[in-house]
Enzyme design. Structure first.
Site, PDB file in Angstrom:
ATOM      1  N   TYR A 116       0.861  -1.195   0.000  1.00  0.00           N
ATOM      2  CA  TYR A 116       0.000   0.000   0.000  1.00  0.00           C
ATOM      3  C   TYR A 116       0.896   1.243   0.000  1.00  0.00           C
ATOM      4  CZ  TYR A 116      -3.588   3.124   2.051  1.00  0.00           C
ATOM      5  OH  TYR A 116      -4.460   4.140   2.321  1.00  0.00           O
ATOM      6  N   ASP A 188       0.358  -7.086   6.298  1.00  0.00           N
ATOM      7  CA  ASP A 188      -0.882  -6.320   6.171  1.00  0.00           C
ATOM      8  C   ASP A 188      -1.928  -7.307   5.650  1.00  0.00           C
ATOM      9  OD1 ASP A 188      -3.037  -4.759   5.345  1.00  0.00           O
ATOM     10  OD2 ASP A 188      -1.775  -3.056   4.796  1.00  0.00           O
TER      11      ASP A 188
HETATM   12  C1  LIG Z   1      -4.121  -2.640   2.237  1.00  0.00           C
HETATM   13  C2  LIG Z   1      -4.334  -1.436   3.089  1.00  0.00           C
HETATM   14  N1  LIG Z   1      -3.663  -1.336   4.235  1.00  0.00           N
HETATM   15  C3  LIG Z   1      -3.796  -0.270   5.030  1.00  0.00           C
HETATM   16  C4  LIG Z   1      -4.636   0.766   4.706  1.00  0.00           C
HETATM   17  C5  LIG Z   1      -4.716   1.962   5.593  1.00  0.00           C
HETATM   18  O1  LIG Z   1      -5.849   1.996   6.360  1.00  0.00           O
HETATM   19  P1  LIG Z   1      -6.434   3.368   6.900  1.00  0.00           P
HETATM   20  O2  LIG Z   1      -7.066   4.037   5.736  1.00  0.00           O
HETATM   21  O3  LIG Z   1      -7.381   2.958   7.962  1.00  0.00           O
HETATM   22  O4  LIG Z   1      -5.291   4.160   7.449  1.00  0.00           O
HETATM   23  C6  LIG Z   1      -5.377   0.702   3.528  1.00  0.00           C
HETATM   24  C7  LIG Z   1      -6.293   1.793   3.159  1.00  0.00           C
HETATM   25  O5  LIG Z   1      -6.810   1.868   2.061  1.00  0.00           O
HETATM   26  C8  LIG Z   1      -5.205  -0.426   2.676  1.00  0.00           C
HETATM   27  O6  LIG Z   1      -5.849  -0.522   1.508  1.00  0.00           O
END
Ligand SMILES: Cc1ncc(COP(=O)(O)O)c(C=O)c1O
Length: 398
Positions: A116, A188
């Protein structure tokens, strides 16, 4: 009513999780306990309290209340073998705290190239500023990661499937290589959640969720979590407290409310997304569907081997076309909102350009890419909407 250790199905698990009697006091769901100040009977009591561990004990609002403990406890119970969970005000905050709990100046991080984008931003910004170097690796590297592990490598960060392009990683092979060299692994796991990929059971040390997505499920709260394997929770908790991290009780309460329906929502996301992905496969305007449960997706065999299900987010590559014809497709859609995030009840579509966020891998695609979040609407309605979008694309492409 409380957690049970008896093996039960996912839908039962999420209904029971975190509802300890001392937190519910007879109410079905633990209520919202908002707090900053906790009052003590006497100076003696206040001093005595300061000497004890604050785990599941009221001390000061920043250390949480039963509302936060209940959601953290629930997420821990969804990860067989996990020691504990810490909650954050967003997924990105969770990623930052997890990385900072492991890395120190002089260390090296191996980061998957399909991570990400804000995770990449953290590596190139905050971590770099603190003297932590990052080396990117190919999401399909598998056991080959062993060749990249050097003396300074302290952590390997995975995201499976990858953001935008959905490469499925060989998590067990990477975990095995990391364990052999004493390197900590982070994943993640937002796409699969513990229901479709029990990360701790698969050997991951720290598993991260953007609770904003499937845990909350209603696109109205930002939340994050890190669940730790035994031996990793103490440092995670210590680091998170030092960073002043506390997720709001109101947001955690909404997270707990969302969690109760996560299994049934995921089942529907899975079924509708697969129906739509398979329909897209048959369309002449579509060159490739990047859905981990379909053979065109890199790492599909690993998905079949390791995952218990697929969620509602995937991408497809258009046959030819350009920025304008892709925009014509997305702008024509009536039931898909145009916006970031995913995991809510509503469908979304965005242009996806993974090649913009790559350091060591290249993507040769037949055309531009679209990412879809498939919500809980009737799939037939979504297909009709996409059909109109693809017609608009064809006309714009010429
Ligand atoms: C794969 C992934 N990890 C982490 C996040 C981050 O999450 P947040 O938007 O709650 O900070 C996202 C957000 O789109 C995501 O798609």
């Amino acid at each position: 009513m409380s957690d049970t250790n008896k093996p039960v199905g996912d839908a039962t698990k999420v209904v029971l999780a975190g509802r300890r009697p001392e937190w519910t006091q007879g109410i079905v769901s633990p209520p919202v306990w908002r707090a900053s100040t906790i009052l003590y009977d006497s100076v003696g009591h206040l001093r005595e309290s300061a000497t004890k561990d604050t785990h599941h004990r009221l001390f000061y609002g920043r250390k949480g209340t039963p509302t936060q403990w209940s959601l953290a406890d629930a997420l821990t119970s969804l990860e067989p073998g996990a020691e504990g969970t810490f909650l954050y005000c967003s997924g990105v905050a969770a990623i930052a705290a997890a990385l900072l709990s492991v890395l120190s100046p002089g260390d090296e991080l191996l980061l998957v190239d399909s991570a990400y984008d804000p995770t990449r931003g953290m590596a190139g910004g905050l971590l770099k500023r603190f003297g932590i170097t990052t080396r990117y690796y190919d999401p399909m590297i598998g056991a080959g990661i062993a060749d990249l592990i050097g003396d300074k490598t302290r952590a390997i960060f995975m995201e499976s499937p990858g953001s935008l392009s959905f490469e499925v990683q060989d998590v067990p092979a990477i975990v095995a290589a990391a364990k052999a060299r004493g390197v900590t692994t982070l994943l993640d796991n937002t796409w699969a959640t513990p229901l479709f990929f029990p990360a701790i059971e698969r050997g991951v040390d720290l598993t991260i969720l953007a609770g904003t997505k499937y845990v909350v499920g209603h696109s109205d709260v930002m939340l994050g979590s890190v669940t730790a394997a035994p031996g990793h929770f103490k440092k995670l908790r210590e680091t998170s407290f030092q960073l002043g991290q506390v997720a709001s009780p109101d947001d955690c309460w909404l997270g707990s409310r969302g969690l109760r329906t996560m299994a049934v929502r995921l089942a529907q996301h899975q079924s509708s997304a697969l129906t739509i992905a398979k329909w897209l496969q048959g369309r002449p305007e579509v060159a490739q569907v990047l859905h981990p449960a379909l053979p065109d997706c890199p790492g599909h065999d690993l998905f079949v081997r390791d995952f218990k299900g697929s969620s509602g987010l995937f991408s497809f590559v258009l046959n030819g076309g350009d920025e304008a014809s892709r925009a014509a497709l997305i702008d024509t859609l009536q039931l898909f909102g145009i916006g970031y995030s995913w995991g809510g009840f509503e469908s979304l579509a965005i242009p996806a350009d993974p090649q913009r966020y790559r350091s060591v891998t290249k993507r040769d695609a037949a055309g531009p890419m679209v990412r879809l979040q498939i919500g809980l609407e009737d799939p037939a309605d979504l297909i009709a909407d996409l059909e109109a979008g693809l017609d608009a694309f064809r006309q714009a492409r010429g």
